[in-house]
Design an enzyme around this catalytic site. Structure first.
Site: not given
Ligand code: PGA
Length: 259
Positions: A13, A15, A99, A101, A172, A178, A218
């Protein structure tokens, strides 16, 4: 027991990152990445404005190109939105949905996510459905009930088990996204096993056995081996590390683990 009948699934992803040059640079090393397509499936979700360029430059045709979201509508007066019809026009067959976010920053509810999931599946767009609890929910021992609510909303919209076959579920935990704070293999495995049980109880044992449940939060080339060793973890949704050659390393590690 690990079910190797389920093909491993690794999603990147990107983003809202990358200049066009950055995205093309990622494509240049993705093009050199090989894996056993019988055992591993790979997807990348670039910023939508970059999708045509990525499609044009990606010679590694075994990698799916995905959107990160779709609007809840078809074509029409919905300024700023990208519809599943735009994806169809560009032959993009996948989208991420739900997601954290999107849920936290753009106020998408589980019902919104469920309605979009139904719209995508009805229109032959496959979905990586993202679910997961916030830190305060985990601390209040609500992880399973949050995941259950998020899945239950989708079940209220998507009643046909045949459509669930086109879903990959990405667990997740929001506190791991992140943050560099990855869930422990056992923490992740416990929730994945719960999700699989939920699928068995609410849809069918066969669907539970066949659905890929992937972990996100992560994930790196350093921690992926132990995670993929867990019985119910079928792959990863990767953010930060998907922008780096570490992504190709993770693909190789998962590919090896499937031999
Ligand atoms: P990350 O993000 O690997 O940077 O933690 C995962 C995601 O948002 O799908």
């Amino acid at each position: 027991m690990k079910n190797f009948a389920r093909k491993a699934f690794i999603g990147g992803n990107w983003k809202s990152n990358n200049t066009l040059a950055d995205s093309k640079n990622i494509v240049s090393w993705l093009n050199k990445t090989t894996f056993d397509t019988q055992k591993v499936e790979v997807l990348v979700a670039p910023p939508s404005l970059h999708i045509p360029a990525v499609l044009g430059e990606l010679t590694q045709k075994n990698i799916h190109v995905s959107a990160q979201n779709i609007s809840a509508y078809g074509f029409g007066a919905y300024t700023g939105e990208i519809s599943y019809k735009h994806l169809q026009d560009f032959k993009v067959g996948w989208t991420l949905l739900g997601h954290s976010e999107r849920r936290a920053l753009f106020h998408e509810t589980s019902r919104d996510v469920a309605a979009k999931t139904k719209l995508a599946l009805d229109n032959k767009i496959k979905v990586v459905l993202c679910i997961g609890e916030k830190l305060e929910e985990r601390e209040a021992d609500k992880t399973f009930s949050v995941v259950e609510e998020q899945l239950g909303a989708v079940l209220s919209s998507v009643k046909d088990a045949a459509q669930w076959k086109e879903l990959v579920i990405a667990y997740e935990p929001v506190w791991a996204i992140g943050t560099g704070k990855v869930a422990s293999p056992q923490q992740a495995q416990d929730v994945h096993a719960f999700i699989r049980k939920w699928l068995a109880n609410n849809l069918s044992k066969q669907l539970a056995d066949e659905t890929r449940v992937i972990y996100g939060g992560s994930v790196s080339e350093k921690n992926c081996k132990e995670l993929i060793g867990q019985g119910d973890i079928d792959g990863f949704l990767i953010g930060g590390a998907a922008l780096k050659p570490a992504f190709a390393e993770i693909i190789q590690i998962v590919n090896e683990a499937r031999k």
